[in-house]
Design a protein around this motif. Structure first.
Motif, PDB file in Angstrom:
ATOM      1  N   TYR A 129      -9.766   0.729   7.012  1.00  0.00           N
ATOM      2  CA  TYR A 129      -8.474   0.055   6.979  1.00  0.00           C
ATOM      3  C   TYR A 129      -8.152   0.299   8.580  1.00  0.00           C
ATOM      4  N   ILE A 130      -7.549  -0.864   9.028  1.00  0.00           N
ATOM      5  CA  ILE A 130      -6.969  -1.183  10.560  1.00  0.00           C
ATOM      6  C   ILE A 130      -5.338  -1.306  10.357  1.00  0.00           C
ATOM      7  N   ALA A 131      -4.693  -0.428  10.907  1.00  0.00           N
ATOM      8  CA  ALA A 131      -3.065  -0.734  11.038  1.00  0.00           C
ATOM      9  C   ALA A 131      -2.766  -0.767  12.277  1.00  0.00           C
ATOM     10  N   MET A 132      -1.906  -1.863  12.536  1.00  0.00           N
ATOM     11  CA  MET A 132      -1.475  -2.007  13.832  1.00  0.00           C
ATOM     12  C   MET A 132       0.261  -1.933  13.518  1.00  0.00           C
ATOM     13  N   GLY A 133       1.026  -1.277  14.739  1.00  0.00           N
ATOM     14  CA  GLY A 133       2.171  -1.118  14.670  1.00  0.00           C
ATOM     15  C   GLY A 133       2.828  -0.565  15.759  1.00  0.00           C
ATOM     16  N   PHE A 134       4.089  -0.422  16.080  1.00  0.00           N
ATOM     17  CA  PHE A 134       4.878  -0.240  17.178  1.00  0.00           C
ATOM     18  C   PHE A 134       5.437   1.219  16.952  1.00  0.00           C
ATOM     19  N   SER A 135       5.374   1.947  17.922  1.00  0.00           N
ATOM     20  CA  SER A 135       6.116   3.322  17.944  1.00  0.00           C
ATOM     21  C   SER A 135       6.153   3.638  19.534  1.00  0.00           C
TER      22      SER A 135
ATOM     23  N   MET B 160       0.976  -1.323   0.060  1.00  0.00           N
ATOM     24  CA  MET B 160      -0.099  -0.092   0.167  1.00  0.00           C
ATOM     25  C   MET B 160       0.934   1.133  -0.077  1.00  0.00           C
ATOM     26  N   LYS B 161       0.588   1.899  -1.097  1.00  0.00           N
ATOM     27  CA  LYS B 161       1.383   3.112  -1.137  1.00  0.00           C
ATOM     28  C   LYS B 161       0.802   4.617  -0.443  1.00  0.00           C
ATOM     29  N   ILE B 162       1.366   5.121   0.546  1.00  0.00           N
ATOM     30  CA  ILE B 162       0.945   6.195   1.291  1.00  0.00           C
ATOM     31  C   ILE B 162       1.795   7.321   1.048  1.00  0.00           C
ATOM     32  N   SER B 163       1.145   8.471   0.522  1.00  0.00           N
ATOM     33  CA  SER B 163       2.161   9.625   0.166  1.00  0.00           C
ATOM     34  C   SER B 163       1.739  10.986   1.194  1.00  0.00           C
ATOM     35  N   LYS B 164       0.601  10.708   1.981  1.00  0.00           N
ATOM     36  CA  LYS B 164       0.385  11.820   2.906  1.00  0.00           C
ATOM     37  C   LYS B 164      -0.380  11.285   4.140  1.00  0.00           C
ATOM     38  N   VAL B 165      -0.095  11.571   5.111  1.00  0.00           N
ATOM     39  CA  VAL B 165      -1.227  11.377   6.415  1.00  0.00           C
ATOM     40  C   VAL B 165      -1.798  12.581   6.771  1.00  0.00           C
ATOM     41  N   ILE B 166      -3.077  12.705   6.669  1.00  0.00           N
ATOM     42  CA  ILE B 166      -4.048  13.675   7.231  1.00  0.00           C
ATOM     43  C   ILE B 166      -4.655  13.231   8.381  1.00  0.00           C
ATOM     44  N   ILE B 167      -4.411  14.265   9.688  1.00  0.00           N
ATOM     45  CA  ILE B 167      -5.219  13.891  10.871  1.00  0.00           C
ATOM     46  C   ILE B 167      -6.070  15.291  11.133  1.00  0.00           C
ATOM     47  N   ASN B 168      -7.231  15.343  11.015  1.00  0.00           N
ATOM     48  CA  ASN B 168      -7.866  16.820  11.178  1.00  0.00           C
ATOM     49  C   ASN B 168      -7.728  17.084  12.720  1.00  0.00           C
ATOM     50  N   LYS B 169      -7.920  18.361  12.983  1.00  0.00           N
ATOM     51  CA  LYS B 169      -7.800  19.005  14.374  1.00  0.00           C
ATOM     52  C   LYS B 169      -8.538  18.432  15.310  1.00  0.00           C
TER      53      LYS B 169
ATOM     54  N   GLU C 124      -9.102   5.924   6.455  1.00  0.00           N
ATOM     55  CA  GLU C 124      -9.609   5.804   5.121  1.00  0.00           C
ATOM     56  C   GLU C 124      -8.483   5.952   4.086  1.00  0.00           C
ATOM     57  N   LEU C 125      -8.366   5.609   2.951  1.00  0.00           N
ATOM     58  CA  LEU C 125      -7.405   5.710   2.169  1.00  0.00           C
ATOM     59  C   LEU C 125      -8.027   6.212   0.567  1.00  0.00           C
ATOM     60  N   LYS C 126      -7.469   7.506   0.166  1.00  0.00           N
ATOM     61  CA  LYS C 126      -8.154   7.991  -0.900  1.00  0.00           C
ATOM     62  C   LYS C 126      -6.793   8.488  -1.995  1.00  0.00           C
ATOM     63  N   ASP C 127      -6.681   7.949  -3.006  1.00  0.00           N
ATOM     64  CA  ASP C 127      -5.603   8.238  -3.832  1.00  0.00           C
ATOM     65  C   ASP C 127      -4.287   8.662  -3.029  1.00  0.00           C
ATOM     66  N   ASP C 128      -3.859   7.432  -2.316  1.00  0.00           N
ATOM     67  CA  ASP C 128      -2.577   7.388  -1.732  1.00  0.00           C
ATOM     68  C   ASP C 128      -2.501   8.258  -0.651  1.00  0.00           C
ATOM     69  N   ILE C 129      -3.575   9.155  -0.010  1.00  0.00           N
ATOM     70  CA  ILE C 129      -3.580   9.897   1.257  1.00  0.00           C
ATOM     71  C   ILE C 129      -4.641   9.302   2.132  1.00  0.00           C
ATOM     72  N   VAL C 130      -3.908   9.198   3.437  1.00  0.00           N
ATOM     73  CA  VAL C 130      -4.485   8.297   4.480  1.00  0.00           C
ATOM     74  C   VAL C 130      -5.091   9.680   5.258  1.00  0.00           C
ATOM     75  N   TYR C 131      -6.528   9.294   5.663  1.00  0.00           N
ATOM     76  CA  TYR C 131      -7.237  10.212   6.506  1.00  0.00           C
ATOM     77  C   TYR C 131      -7.508   9.475   7.607  1.00  0.00           C
ATOM     78  N   ILE C 132      -7.017   9.861   8.984  1.00  0.00           N
ATOM     79  CA  ILE C 132      -7.206   9.304  10.212  1.00  0.00           C
ATOM     80  C   ILE C 132      -8.557   9.547  10.847  1.00  0.00           C
ATOM     81  N   ILE C 133      -9.182   8.264  10.874  1.00  0.00           N
ATOM     82  CA  ILE C 133     -10.567   8.390  11.836  1.00  0.00           C
ATOM     83  C   ILE C 133     -10.422   8.334  13.350  1.00  0.00           C
TER      84      ILE C 133
END
Length: 87
Positions: free
Chosen positions: A45-51, A1-10, A60-69
């Protein structure tokens, strides 16, 4: 999955910070560092990871842009699944 940008609204950023103490850099770190991703029935989508800790991210993913829910600390079952799949 290609991700070009991550957007998290305020509003979402404030909610996940105050409710779950998750900062936006943790979300970006996980999404850009090969997370385990599942697709849901409703097209999200559900992503799991460690940071610094295990985190689960709904997006949600639209045109390689991730919108955080939302994002929250992973449950024991989610951590176990992530560890099993990332071996």
């Amino acid at each position: 999955m290609k991700i070009s940008k991550v957007i998290i609204n305020k509003k979402v950023k404030e909610k996940i910070l105050y409710k779950h103490t998750i900062r936006s850099f943790e979300i970006r770190d996980i999404l850009l560092d090969n997370p385990y991703i599942l697709k849901t029935r409703d097209g999200r989508y559900i992503a799991m990871g460690f940071s610094q800790r295990y985190i689960t991210i709904i997006f949600e993913l639209k045109d390689d842009i991730v919108y955080i829910i939302t994002a929250y600390p992973s449950s024991d079952a989610q951590r176990k699944l992530y560890k099993h799949k990332k071996r």
